[in-house]
Each structure stands twice: as structure tokens, then as C-alpha cells.
Design a protein around this motif. Structure first.
Motif, PDB file in Angstrom:
ATOM      1  N   LEU A  17      44.810  40.237  40.430  1.00 12.68           N
ATOM      2  CA  LEU A  17      44.089  41.513  40.560  1.00 12.68           C
ATOM      3  C   LEU A  17      42.576  41.301  40.547  1.00 12.68           C
ATOM      4  O   LEU A  17      41.847  41.950  41.304  1.00 12.68           O
ATOM      5  CB  LEU A  17      44.501  42.476  39.450  1.00 12.68           C
ATOM      6  N   TYR A  18      42.110  40.398  39.702  1.00 12.82           N
ATOM      7  CA  TYR A  18      40.679  40.100  39.663  1.00 12.82           C
ATOM      8  C   TYR A  18      40.217  39.527  41.000  1.00 12.82           C
ATOM      9  O   TYR A  18      39.192  39.969  41.552  1.00 12.82           O
ATOM     10  CB  TYR A  18      40.368  39.122  38.530  1.00 12.82           C
ATOM     11  N   LEU A  19      40.961  38.562  41.537  1.00 12.67           N
ATOM     12  CA  LEU A  19      40.563  37.960  42.812  1.00 12.67           C
ATOM     13  C   LEU A  19      40.607  38.977  43.954  1.00 12.67           C
ATOM     14  O   LEU A  19      39.714  38.988  44.813  1.00 12.67           O
ATOM     15  CB  LEU A  19      41.449  36.758  43.132  1.00 12.67           C
ATOM     16  N   ALA A  20      41.626  39.850  43.956  1.00 10.39           N
ATOM     17  CA  ALA A  20      41.690  40.897  44.978  1.00 10.39           C
ATOM     18  C   ALA A  20      40.490  41.829  44.865  1.00 10.39           C
ATOM     19  O   ALA A  20      39.902  42.231  45.880  1.00 10.39           O
ATOM     20  CB  ALA A  20      42.992  41.683  44.839  1.00 10.39           C
ATOM     21  N   HIS A  21      40.109  42.155  43.641  1.00  9.71           N
ATOM     22  CA  HIS A  21      38.946  43.026  43.407  1.00  9.71           C
ATOM     23  C   HIS A  21      37.662  42.361  43.917  1.00  9.71           C
ATOM     24  O   HIS A  21      36.850  42.997  44.600  1.00  9.71           O
ATOM     25  CB  HIS A  21      38.846  43.329  41.909  1.00  9.71           C
ATOM     26  N   VAL A  22      37.483  41.085  43.613  1.00  9.87           N
ATOM     27  CA  VAL A  22      36.277  40.363  44.017  1.00  9.87           C
ATOM     28  C   VAL A  22      36.224  40.220  45.545  1.00  9.87           C
ATOM     29  O   VAL A  22      35.161  40.399  46.159  1.00  9.87           O
ATOM     30  CB  VAL A  22      36.211  38.984  43.320  1.00  9.87           C
ATOM     31  N   VAL A  23      37.364  39.931  46.172  1.00 14.92           N
ATOM     32  CA  VAL A  23      37.398  39.796  47.629  1.00 14.92           C
ATOM     33  C   VAL A  23      37.087  41.136  48.290  1.00 14.92           C
ATOM     34  O   VAL A  23      36.315  41.202  49.258  1.00 14.92           O
ATOM     35  CB  VAL A  23      38.760  39.237  48.091  1.00 14.92           C
ATOM     36  N   ARG A  24      37.651  42.206  47.774  1.00 15.83           N
ATOM     37  CA  ARG A  24      37.384  43.538  48.348  1.00 15.83           C
ATOM     38  C   ARG A  24      35.904  43.897  48.220  1.00 15.83           C
ATOM     39  O   ARG A  24      35.301  44.428  49.150  1.00 15.83           O
ATOM     40  CB  ARG A  24      38.244  44.598  47.673  1.00 15.83           C
ATOM     41  N   LEU A  25      35.340  43.607  47.054  1.00 17.54           N
ATOM     42  CA  LEU A  25      33.903  43.846  46.888  1.00 17.54           C
ATOM     43  C   LEU A  25      33.091  42.998  47.865  1.00 17.54           C
ATOM     44  O   LEU A  25      32.070  43.440  48.380  1.00 17.54           O
ATOM     45  CB  LEU A  25      33.472  43.534  45.451  1.00 17.54           C
ATOM     46  N   GLY A  26      33.551  41.757  48.096  1.00 17.84           N
ATOM     47  CA  GLY A  26      32.850  40.865  49.024  1.00 17.84           C
ATOM     48  C   GLY A  26      32.844  41.397  50.442  1.00 17.84           C
ATOM     49  O   GLY A  26      31.837  41.284  51.150  1.00 17.84           O
ATOM     50  N   ALA A  42      30.808  38.980  38.120  1.00 18.01           N
ATOM     51  CA  ALA A  42      30.655  38.424  36.765  1.00 18.01           C
ATOM     52  C   ALA A  42      30.962  39.470  35.709  1.00 18.01           C
ATOM     53  O   ALA A  42      31.596  39.176  34.688  1.00 18.01           O
ATOM     54  CB  ALA A  42      29.241  37.876  36.584  1.00 18.01           C
ATOM     55  N   ALA A  43      30.530  40.707  35.928  1.00 16.20           N
ATOM     56  CA  ALA A  43      30.817  41.777  34.971  1.00 16.20           C
ATOM     57  C   ALA A  43      32.312  42.073  34.904  1.00 16.20           C
ATOM     58  O   ALA A  43      32.838  42.430  33.844  1.00 16.20           O
ATOM     59  CB  ALA A  43      30.042  43.039  35.344  1.00 16.20           C
ATOM     60  N   SER A  44      33.002  41.896  36.012  1.00  9.93           N
ATOM     61  CA  SER A  44      34.452  42.112  36.025  1.00  9.93           C
ATOM     62  C   SER A  44      35.186  41.069  35.195  1.00  9.93           C
ATOM     63  O   SER A  44      36.305  41.308  34.728  1.00  9.93           O
ATOM     64  CB  SER A  44      34.981  42.090  37.455  1.00  9.93           C
ATOM     65  N   LEU A  45      34.562  39.912  34.996  1.00 12.39           N
ATOM     66  CA  LEU A  45      35.153  38.903  34.120  1.00 12.39           C
ATOM     67  C   LEU A  45      35.271  39.408  32.688  1.00 12.39           C
ATOM     68  O   LEU A  45      36.153  38.984  31.941  1.00 12.39           O
ATOM     69  CB  LEU A  45      34.320  37.615  34.141  1.00 12.39           C
ATOM     70  N   LEU A  46      34.384  40.327  32.298  1.00 13.06           N
ATOM     71  CA  LEU A  46      34.457  40.892  30.950  1.00 13.06           C
ATOM     72  C   LEU A  46      35.734  41.691  30.738  1.00 13.06           C
ATOM     73  O   LEU A  46      36.171  41.893  29.610  1.00 13.06           O
ATOM     74  CB  LEU A  46      33.228  41.762  30.667  1.00 13.06           C
ATOM     75  N   VAL A  47      36.337  42.159  31.810  1.00 14.69           N
ATOM     76  CA  VAL A  47      37.633  42.837  31.726  1.00 14.69           C
ATOM     77  C   VAL A  47      38.760  41.809  31.785  1.00 14.69           C
ATOM     78  O   VAL A  47      39.766  41.930  31.083  1.00 14.69           O
ATOM     79  CB  VAL A  47      37.783  43.874  32.858  1.00 14.69           C
ATOM     80  N   LEU A  48      38.600  40.781  32.606  1.00 19.11           N
ATOM     81  CA  LEU A  48      39.642  39.780  32.778  1.00 19.11           C
ATOM     82  C   LEU A  48      39.842  38.928  31.526  1.00 19.11           C
ATOM     83  O   LEU A  48      40.982  38.679  31.137  1.00 19.11           O
ATOM     84  CB  LEU A  48      39.318  38.873  33.965  1.00 19.11           C
ATOM     85  N   LEU A  49      38.778  38.490  30.907  1.00 11.83           N
ATOM     86  CA  LEU A  49      38.896  37.554  29.788  1.00 11.83           C
ATOM     87  C   LEU A  49      39.727  38.085  28.624  1.00 11.83           C
ATOM     88  O   LEU A  49      40.592  37.360  28.121  1.00 11.83           O
ATOM     89  CB  LEU A  49      37.507  37.101  29.334  1.00 11.83           C
ATOM     90  N   PRO A  50      39.554  39.317  28.167  1.00 20.44           N
ATOM     91  CA  PRO A  50      40.446  39.800  27.093  1.00 20.44           C
ATOM     92  C   PRO A  50      41.900  39.909  27.542  1.00 20.44           C
ATOM     93  O   PRO A  50      42.810  39.738  26.731  1.00 20.44           O
ATOM     94  CB  PRO A  50      39.899  41.184  26.742  1.00 20.44           C
ATOM     95  N   CYS A  51      42.122  40.163  28.813  1.00 19.21           N
ATOM     96  CA  CYS A  51      43.502  40.287  29.315  1.00 19.21           C
ATOM     97  C   CYS A  51      44.234  38.954  29.309  1.00 19.21           C
ATOM     98  O   CYS A  51      45.449  38.920  29.125  1.00 19.21           O
ATOM     99  CB  CYS A  51      43.501  40.870  30.721  1.00 19.21           C
ATOM    100  N   ILE A  52      43.522  37.856  29.503  1.00 19.22           N
ATOM    101  CA  ILE A  52      44.191  36.555  29.500  1.00 19.22           C
ATOM    102  C   ILE A  52      43.995  35.805  28.184  1.00 19.22           C
ATOM    103  O   ILE A  52      44.515  34.705  28.023  1.00 19.22           O
ATOM    104  CB  ILE A  52      43.759  35.684  30.693  1.00 19.22           C
ATOM    105  N   ALA A  53      43.294  36.406  27.230  1.00 23.17           N
ATOM    106  CA  ALA A  53      43.086  35.747  25.941  1.00 23.17           C
ATOM    107  C   ALA A  53      44.395  35.571  25.178  1.00 23.17           C
ATOM    108  O   ALA A  53      44.612  34.541  24.536  1.00 23.17           O
ATOM    109  CB  ALA A  53      42.089  36.540  25.103  1.00 23.17           C
ATOM    110  N   VAL A  54      45.287  36.540  25.234  1.00 19.80           N
ATOM    111  CA  VAL A  54      46.552  36.440  24.506  1.00 19.80           C
ATOM    112  C   VAL A  54      47.435  35.341  25.081  1.00 19.80           C
ATOM    113  O   VAL A  54      47.955  34.517  24.322  1.00 19.80           O
ATOM    114  CB  VAL A  54      47.272  37.805  24.458  1.00 19.80           C
TER     115      VAL A  54
END
Length: 175
Positions: A17-26, A42-54
Motif C-alpha cells: 500500500l505504501y509503494l502504491a501510494h508513492v507511485v500514484r503520487l509520483g 518520507a512523511a508517509s513513512l511515519l504511517v508505515l513504520l508503526p504498522c510494521i513495527a509489530v
């Protein structure tokens, strides 16, 4: 040898989902607004990192390896000698039925061993959580085993039956 594989579905979905979001923004921003695209990515990484922390935490603190050749049970960052584990406690845990999903959630929520006064397992009289984590991840089965010295240990696992079967096979029969 038994090696517990951790599920990677959640991590793959989040990264996809993060990569799809970044590609669409691109497609919308590049090449004119490359700086803005980089900043929003880079700001979207702030959402991704807590999601993959567990899932990363599960991989670090709750990965299980039973190696009878070396005589070691490795859980997370800890290594326990198979000779120190009481075979009777393993066979007793194996004889118990698998808990339902609700029971697994309750057990994992109650398994806390944080390095804070009042939340340590020794302070509450609960079994020590093996692996180095502060608690069992929600929904994982918690197996309580004993050492030959009488210490109770909690081990969080995804596949309770397979883990206990492998551990029982690596230990001598109880006396």
C-alpha cells in the motif's frame, strides 16, 4: 530441527500500500514537484513504520528455533538449554487442548514482563516471558513451561501444537 515461521502477510500488505501510494503520487507530481513528492513520501513513512513495527518485533523477540543437535531452544534473543527444560511440563502442555481465539487474546494481553516496577513478571508472580520482549503480541498463543529448577517460563508462539510437538520430540520422555 523446528523453526517457527512468522506470517508476513501484514507486512507485505502495508509495504504494498505504501509503494502504491508513492507511485500514484509520483505520477501526479513528477517531474515538476520532485521535492514535494520526496517530502510527502518520507512523511508517509511515519504511517508505515508503526504498522510494521509489530511484525518486526515478533521476528526479533518471538522467533522460535528448537535445535536438538545443539541442545538449544532459542526464543527471540534468549537461548535455553534443552537439558534445563522439564519434559513433564512440555508433555502436560501438549496434552491440553488448543485455546480458542478469544482465550489466546486474553492470555497474550495478560502476559506482560516490562522492566517497570510493578509490571515485571517477578513482581506479579507471573511466569517470566522468554525472548526479551515486554509482552506477548496480541493473539499469539502463550505456552507456560517449567525448568528443572522450578522456574516458570512463558513462550509466545503462533503454532502451539507444532512447537510443543517439536519440543517434546527433542526432550527425553518424562520420568
Amino acid at each position: 530441527m523446528y523453526r517457527e515461521r512468522l506470517p508476513r502477510t501484514w507486512t507485505a500488505i502495508c509495504v504494498g500500500l505504501y509503494l502504491a501510494h508513492v507511485v500514484r503520487l509520483g505520477f501526479d507530481a513528477l517531474p515538476e514537484d520532485a521535492g514535494v513528492w520526496l517530502a510527502v513520501s518520507a512523511a508517509s513513512l511515519l504511517v508505515l513504520l508503526p504498522c510494521i513495527a509489530v511484525p518486526v518485533s515478533k521476528a526479533v523477540y518471538h522467533r522460535i528455533v528448537v535445535d536438538p543437535d545443539r541442545g538449544v531452544l532459542r526464543v527471540g534473543r534468549e537461548r535455553l538449554s534443552l537439558a534445563d527444560i522439564d519434559p513433564a511440563s512440555v508433555h502436560a502442555a501438549l496434552a491440553q487442548p488448543d485455546p480458542a481465539a478469544a482465550a489466546r487474546l486474553v492470555a497474550s494481553a495478560r502476559t506482560v514482563d516490562a522492566p517497570v516496577p510493578g509490571l515485571r513478571a517477578a513482581d506479579t508472580g507471573a511466569p517470566r516471558l522468554v525472548g526479551g520482549g515486554w509482552g506477548a503480541p496480541m493473539g499469539m498463543a502463550v505456552v507456560v513451561l517449567a525448568t528443572r529448577g522450578g522456574e516458570a517460563l512463558s513462550i509466545a508462539t503462533h503454532d502451539r501444537k507444532a512447537f510443543l510437538t517439536a519440543l517434546a520430540g527433542a526432550l527425553p520422555a518424562p520420568a
